[in-house]
Design an enzyme around this catalytic site. Structure first.
Site, PDB file in Angstrom:
ATOM      1  N   ARG A 195       0.382  -1.209  -0.234  1.00 28.69           N
ATOM      2  CA  ARG A 195      -0.095  -0.235   0.130  1.00 28.69           C
ATOM      3  C   ARG A 195       1.108   1.389  -0.184  1.00 28.69           C
ATOM      4  O   ARG A 195       0.516   2.312  -0.923  1.00 28.69           O
ATOM      5  CB  ARG A 195      -1.209  -0.098   1.120  1.00 28.69           C
ATOM      6  CG  ARG A 195      -2.240  -0.671   0.946  1.00 28.69           C
ATOM      7  CD  ARG A 195      -2.563  -1.355   2.301  1.00 28.69           C
ATOM      8  NE  ARG A 195      -1.766  -2.111   2.379  1.00 28.69           N
ATOM      9  CZ  ARG A 195      -1.426  -3.854   2.236  1.00 28.69           C
ATOM     10  NH1 ARG A 195      -2.787  -3.859   1.691  1.00 28.69           N
ATOM     11  NH2 ARG A 195      -0.936  -4.311   2.702  1.00 28.69           N
ATOM     12  N   THR A 196       1.544   1.547   1.038  1.00 26.18           N
ATOM     13  CA  THR A 196       2.340   2.974   0.895  1.00 26.18           C
ATOM     14  C   THR A 196       2.925   3.362  -0.503  1.00 26.18           C
ATOM     15  O   THR A 196       3.521   4.201  -0.581  1.00 26.18           O
ATOM     16  CB  THR A 196       3.414   2.586   2.499  1.00 26.18           C
ATOM     17  OG1 THR A 196       2.592   1.687   2.679  1.00 26.18           O
ATOM     18  CG2 THR A 196       4.546   4.203   2.779  1.00 26.18           C
ATOM     19  N   LYS A 228      25.817  -4.537  -1.921  1.00 23.92           N
ATOM     20  CA  LYS A 228      27.097  -4.131  -1.923  1.00 23.92           C
ATOM     21  C   LYS A 228      27.553  -3.522  -0.552  1.00 23.92           C
ATOM     22  O   LYS A 228      28.711  -3.611  -0.941  1.00 23.92           O
ATOM     23  CB  LYS A 228      27.229  -3.525  -3.250  1.00 23.92           C
ATOM     24  CG  LYS A 228      26.590  -3.822  -4.693  1.00 23.92           C
ATOM     25  CD  LYS A 228      27.062  -3.022  -5.667  1.00 23.92           C
ATOM     26  CE  LYS A 228      26.524  -3.363  -6.532  1.00 23.92           C
ATOM     27  NZ  LYS A 228      26.555  -2.329  -7.115  1.00 23.92           N
ATOM     28  N   ARG A 256      11.299   3.909   3.312  1.00 30.77           N
ATOM     29  CA  ARG A 256      10.917   2.216   4.374  1.00 30.77           C
ATOM     30  C   ARG A 256      11.848   1.674   5.160  1.00 30.77           C
ATOM     31  O   ARG A 256      13.232   1.482   3.403  1.00 30.77           O
ATOM     32  CB  ARG A 256       9.450   1.277   4.276  1.00 30.77           C
ATOM     33  CG  ARG A 256       9.278   0.933   5.196  1.00 30.77           C
ATOM     34  CD  ARG A 256       8.138   0.349   4.846  1.00 30.77           C
ATOM     35  NE  ARG A 256       7.195   0.185   4.873  1.00 30.77           N
ATOM     36  CZ  ARG A 256       5.899   0.067   4.825  1.00 30.77           C
ATOM     37  NH1 ARG A 256       5.900  -1.011   4.847  1.00 30.77           N
ATOM     38  NH2 ARG A 256       4.896   0.916   5.286  1.00 30.77           N
ATOM     39  N   HIS A 276       5.131   5.653  11.214  1.00 33.00           N
ATOM     40  CA  HIS A 276       3.860   5.589  10.437  1.00 33.00           C
ATOM     41  C   HIS A 276       2.959   7.174  10.205  1.00 33.00           C
ATOM     42  O   HIS A 276       2.696   6.538  10.023  1.00 33.00           O
ATOM     43  CB  HIS A 276       3.676   3.940  10.188  1.00 33.00           C
ATOM     44  CG  HIS A 276       3.647   3.781   9.072  1.00 33.00           C
ATOM     45  ND1 HIS A 276       3.548   4.727   7.254  1.00 33.00           N
ATOM     46  CD2 HIS A 276       3.293   2.448   8.211  1.00 33.00           C
ATOM     47  CE1 HIS A 276       3.458   4.142   6.516  1.00 33.00           C
ATOM     48  NE2 HIS A 276       2.871   2.831   6.759  1.00 33.00           N
TER      49      HIS A 276
HETATM   50  N1   CP Z   1      -0.545   0.316   6.254  1.00 30.05           N
HETATM   51  C1   CP Z   1       1.073  -0.131   5.348  1.00 30.05           C
HETATM   52  O1   CP Z   1       2.060   0.363   5.631  1.00 30.05           O
HETATM   53  O2   CP Z   1       0.950  -1.094   4.409  1.00 30.05           O
HETATM   54  P1   CP Z   1       2.220  -1.632   3.634  1.00 30.05           P
HETATM   55  O3   CP Z   1       3.158  -1.988   4.339  1.00 30.05           O
HETATM   56  O4   CP Z   1       1.657  -2.781   2.573  1.00 30.05           O
HETATM   57  O5   CP Z   1       3.229  -0.641   3.169  1.00 30.05           O
END
Ligand code: CP
Length: 300
Positions: free
Chosen positions: A51-52, A80, A101, A129
């Site tokens: 999603r993100t 590497k 991320r 998040h």
């Molecule tokens: N909600 C969320 O962060 O989903 P993903 O890990 O799929 O990005």
């Protein structure tokens, strides 16, 4: 130049503005279709995501911009031995904004000191998040028409759940918010989250104990990737499974949320319940990220 590392980097007024822009984008998408022409978003995902990453990429595309990046550390020069600092300095030469991320808490904050382009924290370990929180706030606002006077149940992995930590921090700034923390002993909310946010809360192990009081029920996955031993994960993974029977006493206008991915914690039989909002939540995520990209790129 602004970054988004922690949800508190945005004031309540700025969050209201982002929600207004997201609503306008939903109603008038054509008005925004070229706002980011010639801009490039880099999505650097050192941890898996559906999603993100994809909502950020879709958001930039719908704003008329372009996307570069990688979806795993293995497909970048990190494999590497390149440091995060050098990766960020490099990608900052090719892009106008970076969504990142990383499994290590604080990595996006460090990254923000290594480049002159805005850094968005797209999830750092078990820490924060913030763009999921913006998604959650837009969902709550659209579904409940308010961000105050709410009783919010958070259920599952409250210890490692970064979406939970950011959401509590965000909601603690609104009036008359009560939290019900529902978790097994081993996955209780960390003390620092409760203390720093100065919140009104109760804790329970029983998902049904307060279900009739809740306006929002925020379910979370027990996260296998955060456990140090598999035995504990296997013991706790199916501790909560929300099903139709457990929802019998819940309010008719309860809003059931989940940041997803889901494993077993919400039975698929709940998906058709009008109170299930988690797939709407997915859709809202793209619009609030569009609004955020415009803000951080300083595009009116
Ligand atoms: N909600 C969320 O962060 O989903 P993903 O890990 O799929 O990005």
């Amino acid at each position: 130049m602004r970054n988004l590392i922690d949800i508190k980097d945005l004031s309540v007024t700025e969050i209201e503005e982002l929600i207004k822009v997201a609503e306008d984008i939903m109603q008038n998408p054509d008005k925004y279709s070229e706002k980011c022409k010639h801009k490039k978003l880099a999505t650097l995902f050192f941890e898996p995501s559906t999603r993100t990453r994809l909502s950020f990429e879709a958001a930039m595309m719908e704003l008329g911009g372009n996307v570069i990046g990688f979806s795993s550390a293995d497909s970048s020069s990190t494999s590497k031995g390149e440091s995060v600092s050098d990766t960020i300095r490099t990608v900052g030469c090719y892009s106008d904004i970076i969504a990142m991320r990383h499994p290590k808490e604080g990595a996006p904050l460090v990254a923000s000191t290594k480049t002159t382009v805005p850094i968005i924290n797209a999830g750092d370990g078990g820490h924060n998040h913030p763009t999921q929180t913006l998604t959650d706030l837009l969902t709550i606002y659209c579904e409940k028409k308010r961000l105050n006077n709410l009783t919010i149940g958070l259920c599952g992995d409250l210890k490692f759940g970064r979406t939970v930590h950011s959401l509590i921090t965000a909601m603690s700034r609104y009036e008359n918010i009560k939290f019900v923390f529902i978790s097994p002993e081993e996955l209780k909310i960390p003390t620092y989250v409760k203390v720093n946010s100065n919140i009104d809360y109760i804790e329970t192990k029983d998902i049904e104990e307060y279900i009739d009081k809740l306006d929002i029920l925020y379910m979370t996955r027990v996260q296998k990737e955060r456990f140090f031993n598999e035995e504990d994960y296997l013991r706790l993974k199916d501790y909560y499974i929300l099903d139709k029977e457990k929802l019998e006493k819940a309010k008719k206008d309860l809003c059931i949320m989940h940041p997803l991915p889901r494993v077993n914690e919400i039975s698929t039989e709940v998906d058709d319940d009008p109170r299930a909002c988690y797939f709407k939540q997915v859709a809202y995520g793209k619009y609030i990220r569009m609004a955020l990209l415009l803000k951080l790129l300083d595009i009116k």
